[in-house]
Design a protein around this motif. Structure first.
Motif, mmCIF file in Angstrom:
data_model
loop_
_atom_site.group_PDB
_atom_site.id
_atom_site.type_symbol
_atom_site.label_atom_id
_atom_site.label_comp_id
_atom_site.label_asym_id
_atom_site.label_seq_id
_atom_site.Cartn_x
_atom_site.Cartn_y
_atom_site.Cartn_z
ATOM 1 N N ALA A 294 -13.830 42.628 5.011
ATOM 2 C CA ALA A 294 -13.089 42.341 6.246
ATOM 3 C C ALA A 294 -12.134 41.173 6.110
ATOM 4 N N GLY A 295 -12.255 40.376 5.068
ATOM 5 C CA GLY A 295 -11.384 39.224 4.899
ATOM 6 C C GLY A 295 -11.758 38.451 3.654
ATOM 7 N N VAL A 296 -10.969 37.447 3.344
ATOM 8 C CA VAL A 296 -11.253 36.565 2.210
ATOM 9 C C VAL A 296 -11.051 35.124 2.670
ATOM 10 N N TYR A 297 -11.941 34.272 2.209
ATOM 11 C CA TYR A 297 -11.807 32.846 2.501
ATOM 12 C C TYR A 297 -10.777 32.226 1.568
ATOM 13 N N ALA A 298 -10.149 31.154 2.038
ATOM 14 C CA ALA A 298 -9.133 30.488 1.233
ATOM 15 C C ALA A 298 -9.738 29.766 0.044
ATOM 16 N N GLY A 299 -10.998 29.364 0.156
ATOM 17 C CA GLY A 299 -11.647 28.648 -0.935
ATOM 18 C C GLY A 299 -12.822 29.422 -1.478
ATOM 19 N N GLY A 300 -13.844 28.673 -1.929
ATOM 20 C CA GLY A 300 -15.039 29.307 -2.454
ATOM 21 C C GLY A 300 -15.081 29.282 -3.969
ATOM 22 N N SER A 301 -16.240 29.585 -4.503
ATOM 23 C CA SER A 301 -16.457 29.519 -5.949
ATOM 24 C C SER A 301 -15.584 30.492 -6.718
ATOM 25 N N VAL A 302 -15.211 31.610 -6.089
ATOM 26 C CA VAL A 302 -14.380 32.598 -6.773
ATOM 27 C C VAL A 302 -13.083 31.977 -7.282
ATOM 28 N N ARG A 303 -12.580 31.000 -6.563
ATOM 29 C CA ARG A 303 -11.251 30.468 -6.869
ATOM 30 C C ARG A 303 -11.277 29.230 -7.756
ATOM 31 N N ASP A 304 -12.437 28.762 -8.177
ATOM 32 C CA ASP A 304 -12.419 27.584 -9.049
ATOM 33 C C ASP A 304 -12.005 27.985 -10.468
ATOM 34 N N PHE A 311 -12.231 36.729 -11.192
ATOM 35 C CA PHE A 311 -12.286 37.187 -9.798
ATOM 36 C C PHE A 311 -11.039 36.841 -8.984
ATOM 37 N N ASP A 312 -10.190 35.964 -9.478
ATOM 38 C CA ASP A 312 -9.001 35.533 -8.737
ATOM 39 C C ASP A 312 -7.834 35.387 -9.713
ATOM 40 N N CYS A 313 -7.635 36.471 -10.508
ATOM 41 C CA CYS A 313 -6.668 36.403 -11.606
ATOM 42 C C CYS A 313 -5.224 36.618 -11.149
ATOM 43 N N LEU A 436 -21.359 36.086 -9.148
ATOM 44 C CA LEU A 436 -20.254 35.572 -9.959
ATOM 45 C C LEU A 436 -20.559 35.731 -11.451
ATOM 46 N N VAL A 437 -20.851 36.983 -11.827
ATOM 47 C CA VAL A 437 -21.254 37.254 -13.204
ATOM 48 C C VAL A 437 -20.069 37.094 -14.155
ATOM 49 N N ARG A 438 -20.271 36.305 -15.187
ATOM 50 C CA ARG A 438 -19.318 36.089 -16.274
ATOM 51 C C ARG A 438 -20.080 36.216 -17.589
ATOM 52 N N PRO A 439 -19.386 36.235 -18.710
ATOM 53 C CA PRO A 439 -20.107 36.297 -19.992
ATOM 54 C C PRO A 439 -21.128 35.174 -20.156
ATOM 55 N N ASP A 440 -20.824 34.001 -19.605
ATOM 56 C CA ASP A 440 -21.757 32.880 -19.722
ATOM 57 C C ASP A 440 -22.624 32.698 -18.469
ATOM 58 N N ASN A 441 -22.562 33.643 -17.529
ATOM 59 C CA ASN A 441 -23.352 33.549 -16.306
ATOM 60 C C ASN A 441 -23.912 34.936 -15.968
ATOM 61 N N PRO A 442 -24.945 35.373 -16.674
ATOM 62 C CA PRO A 442 -25.483 36.728 -16.467
ATOM 63 C C PRO A 442 -26.268 36.811 -15.166
ATOM 64 N N PRO A 443 -26.652 38.026 -14.758
ATOM 65 C CA PRO A 443 -27.502 38.172 -13.568
ATOM 66 C C PRO A 443 -28.818 37.434 -13.750
ATOM 67 N N VAL A 603 -23.234 27.189 -5.982
ATOM 68 C CA VAL A 603 -23.883 27.013 -7.288
ATOM 69 C C VAL A 603 -23.826 25.539 -7.681
ATOM 70 N N ASP A 604 -24.955 25.006 -8.106
ATOM 71 C CA ASP A 604 -25.100 23.616 -8.558
ATOM 72 C C ASP A 604 -24.715 22.610 -7.474
ATOM 73 N N PHE A 605 -24.946 22.966 -6.219
ATOM 74 C CA PHE A 605 -24.711 22.015 -5.135
ATOM 75 C C PHE A 605 -25.601 20.796 -5.305
ATOM 76 N N ASP A 606 -26.786 21.000 -5.895
ATOM 77 C CA ASP A 606 -27.724 19.887 -6.061
ATOM 78 C C ASP A 606 -27.321 18.933 -7.177
ATOM 79 N N GLY A 607 -26.379 19.357 -8.047
ATOM 80 C CA GLY A 607 -25.846 18.472 -9.072
ATOM 81 C C GLY A 607 -26.727 18.271 -10.282
ATOM 82 N N ASP A 608 -27.787 19.099 -10.452
ATOM 83 C CA ASP A 608 -28.660 18.881 -11.599
ATOM 84 C C ASP A 608 -28.300 19.756 -12.797
ATOM 85 N N GLY A 609 -27.288 20.636 -12.641
ATOM 86 C CA GLY A 609 -26.846 21.470 -13.760
ATOM 87 C C GLY A 609 -27.801 22.585 -14.123
ATOM 88 N N GLU A 610 -28.827 22.856 -13.285
ATOM 89 C CA GLU A 610 -29.832 23.872 -13.583
ATOM 90 C C GLU A 610 -29.721 25.044 -12.602
#
Length: 794
Positions: A294-304, A311-313, A436-443, A603-610
């Motif tokens: 129904a829509g897309v947000y202007a920000g979000g993890s997709v756009r980093d 996802f935002d090529c 947000l599956v990537r080669p370095d971020n599997p399910p 993702v990683d909102f807690d800042g611990d990298g885990e």
């Protein structure tokens, strides 16, 4: 023993004197013989005396039929049958004939004709959402429910709440906190479903239905002749229907493919002991909901920078904005879902009510066992991109036990007892999440093996303080425990709690203890009553999963949410100028403390990298709130064959203080104090008009009915600035024409239609979280029409 009388004009008459030994029902029948009265047993030790409809010969010309008295409604809102106008809360009661006339097939249909009550899917059709008085279930919690559904007095698991309804004697919607008498503590209300019981006088039947979207429904009930103290009624339903939503990759979603059966066995020998056992099952193999972008947000993890190449090529199959542009050309009922949706359900249940005694002293034991087995896949972003896709398996079992003692001593009525519920995994409870599956971020796999236990002692008394003035006092002490194993892992997929612990999962637990109460005063004024009541209820506390780290570590558990409300109301019957009817109106205000809010950290909102410590949903105690409103219903018999019913609900829900920690305020939006209560329209109203048109000779009767339901705008998220998370005000029109008893045969033939104007509206939100960039919704049903044929074996 309790005797209820609904015989206007007979108050001063004396019954016949009788002598001898006999049952109460036989005694009452003999006492009223020849007086134009009938006696009916409505519950153990409870008898209703009503006027017998007069038998008239048909003359030509036919004389005008008299205006009927509005029927007395019996409800069980206080765990015993009594007149609705004597109960100090708002109750919407639908009996078997009303359910048929309104084409009620699920609780969503009940909500359609009950303003202020919402029953829909949240995120998907696999996650039922029931909302009343501003309170709704948390998005991923099965145990902390503000509104509980009961099937024959046994609480249902949340996943079974939107099962199909068939061979149902009545549905009661109780508005307001239920913190004393019912099995589960609930802050917003309860829904009571009562199956047709053997010997109640509802005939066996067979019913078929066809409609657009390939609808085929077959339903039947058969009651076998009583054999000694045993009587048995068996009913079943099969429904097939194509989906409302087209899948771009082929096929349709939102289909129906269910098979259900129920058997009710009654054991009623001579004497004070009786028992009823009910078994039911449901199998469903469906595609479930397919979400619409129904829509897309202007920000979000997709756009980093890390995710944008996938996802935002900027163009082609790797760009979320491109999919949104495509969606706008496809229409509002086509989904680009890349993950084929599926929704499989297996529900099994058995319940037993055993009673000993009569109305003056009655002992009741209510036991139930329910199992649920679900498998569903969901493309949360509504595109082929693996932004928020999931595959979920959940097998749970729930059993409950309640022991009641109720009775009467002089003018004092009482009920007390013990309640216990245990809900636990009965197999795998695991979700595979592609975020947000990537080669370095599997399910990753998310396991949550959670056991919930609730135990309570309760009691309530109803005392007469003066003629026509009664008071209710109820107390309940509840202790609840929740605990288990949680794990988030890329490699491990534990299929049991033991495996979860062996794979390094963490244990967590939380306890809640609360005293809740009900106070009420009711004043009878002829055929009407006034009441004032105050109630305290709570929603359980709990813990977050998995084991939190970094910034979020202090928020592993959260406290119970409590409600204290106050309500005044009036209800009863009225007549004026040859027109009669009934009314009920109530105004209420409720104060919530330690409001539980669901947050969705990135993702990683807690800042611990885990990754393994990142929660999908984070629950916190964040605010205080005030919810005020009113509910009302008005009915009028406009002559002998025309009936009008008006219902309305108004609510003003708002937060009064934000208590969230500073570290988490960014997750609450830019103006958290003015966030909205979701799925809570400010106003809802409905109108229902019916008219019976007698046909010449033995041709029968045409029953004409129409209903219109309107709701004001609805927010699907709390943040008030998101335009695609708001459903504007809309109305739904329905109608039916029923030909009853053609040629004197016990047949009903009905042509019906729902959403006749084909109004597009959003029934639920999918993924509406800025962290995912994609925003998805669940459309409501389009225009549907059908033809129903029912044959009753009278």
């Amino acid at each position: 023993m309790q005797i209820l009388v609904n015989a206007p004009g007979s108050e001063a008459r004396r019954t016949h004197a009788i002598h001898g030994y006999m049952t109460p029902a036989e005694a009452l029948t003999r006492m009223t013989r020849g007086m134009g009265l009938s006696v009916r047993t409505v519950a153990p030790g409870v008898y209703l005396i009503a006027k017998t409809p007069p038998v008239r010969k048909v003359l030509q010309p036919r004389p005008p039929a008299p205006v009927p008295e509005p029927p007395e409604i019996l409800v069980s809102a206080r765990r015993r049958p009594e007149l609705e106008r004597d109960v100090p809360l708002v109750v919407t009661h639908l009996d078997n004939s009303a359910l048929q006339h309104a084409a009620v097939r699920t609780l969503a249909d009940v909500a359609r004709i009950t303003p202020g009550f919402v029953a829909t899917g949240q995120t998907s059709s696999a996650t039922p959402l029931l909302v009343m008085r501003g309170q709704r279930r948390s998005i991923s919690d099965e145990n902390r429910l503000p509104l509980v559904v009961y099937q024959d007095e046994v609480p249902l698991p949340n996943q079974a709440a939107l099962s199909p309804l068939f061979d149902i004697a009545s549905v009661e919607v109780l508005r307001g906190a239920q913190g004393t008498l019912f099995g589960r503590n609930a802050t917003s209300g309860a829904v009571l479903l009562r199956s047709v019981q053997p010997g109640e006088g509802i005939a066996s039947y067979v019913e078929g239905e066809i409609g657009n979207y390939g609808l085929h429904r077959l339903e039947a009930a058969v009651e076998l002749p009583a054999s000694g103290p045993f009587s048995l009624r068996v009913s079943g339903q099969q429904v097939r229907r194509e989906g409302y939503t087209r899948l771009l990759g082929g096929g349709r979603a939102d289909d129906v493919h269910t098979d259900a059966i129920r058997a009710v066995l009654r054991f009623d020998p001579d004497g004070p002991l009786r028992s009823t056992t009910c078994f039911d099952m449901l199998d469903a193999e469906e595609k479930g909901a397919a979400l619409i972008l129904a829509g897309v947000y202007a920000g979000g993890s997709v756009r980093d920078a890390q995710n944008a190449p996938y996802f935002d090529c900027g163009t082609g199959a790797c760009d979320i904005d491109g999919y949104f542009e495509t969606q706008q050309t496809l229409g509002r009922r086509t989904s680009q879902s890349g993950l084929a949706p599926s929704f499989r359900r297996r529900f099994r249940g058995i319940g037993n009510i055993t009673e000993y005694g009569e109305g003056d002293l009655l002992i009741r034991n209510i036991a139930g066992l329910r199992t649920t087995d679900l498998h569903y896949t969901l493309d949360g972003d509504g595109t082929p991109l693996p932004i928020n896709d999931s595959v979920t398996d959940a097998r749970l079992r729930q059993w409950s036990e309640e022991l009641q003692v109720q009775g009467k001593s002089g003018s004092l009525r009482y009920i007390g007892g013990l309640f216990y519920l245990d809900s636990a995994p009965d197999g795998p409870v695991v979700q595979t999440l592609s975020r947000l599956v990537r080669p370095d971020n599997p399910p990753s796999h998310i396991a949550s093996y959670q056991t919930f236990r609730s135990a309570a002692i309760f009691g309530q008394v109803t005392a007469s303080l003066a003629p026509a003035l009664t008071a209710d006092l109820g107390l309940r002490y509840t202790g609840e425990w929740i605990g288990g194993c949680a794990l988030r892992s890329v490699a491990a997929k534990p299929l049991s709690e033991r495996q979860c612990l062996d794979e390094g999962g963490t244990r967590a637990r939380a306890r809640s203890r609360r005293l809740t109460w009900t106070l009420a005063l009711t004043r009878r004024l002829g055929d009407s009553s006034l009441y004032a009541t105050s109630r305290r209820a709570f929603r359980s506390g709990g813990y977050n999963t998995p084991a939190l780290g970094g910034l979020l570590a202090p928020f592993q558990t959260f406290r119970p949410e409590t409600l204290t409300d106050f309500e005044i109301g009036a209800k009863g019957r009225w007549s004026f100028g040859g027109i009669s009817g009934s009314y009920a109106v109530a105004a209420y205000v409720g104060f919530y403390d330690d409001v539980q809010r669901a947050l969705f950290p990135d993702v990683d909102f807690d800042g611990d990298g885990e990754l393994t410590t990142d929660p999908i949903t984070l629950y916190i105690n964040s605010a205080k709130a005030r919810v005020a409103g009113s509910d009302g219903e008005f009915s009028a018999n406009l002559g002998a064959r025309t009936r009008l019913t008006l219902s309305a609900s108004w609510i003003d829900a708002r937060y009064t203080r934000i208590d969230a920690p500073t570290a988490l305020t960014s997750l609450l939006g830019t103006d958290p104090l003015h966030n909205r209560f979701t799925y809570t329209p400010t106003f809802g109203g409905s109108v229902f008009l019916s008219h019976d048109l007698p046909l010449p000779g033995t041709l029968g009767t045409l029953a004409l009915g129409a209903d219109y339901a309107w709701v004001s705008s609805v927010r699907l998220t709390e943040r008030p600035t998101e335009s695609f998370a708001r459903q504007p005000a809309y109305g739904l029109l329905g109608a039916a024409i029923t030909w009853r008893r053609p040629g004197g045969l016990p047949v009903d033939l009905e042509l019906w239609g729902r959403n006749l104007t084909d109004r597009f509206y959003v029934s639920g939100g999918g993924t509406l979280n800025p962290a995912y960039t994609a925003a998805t919704i669940i459309p409501g049903p389009p225009r549907t029409i059908g033809l129903r044929l029912r044959y009753s074996f009278e």
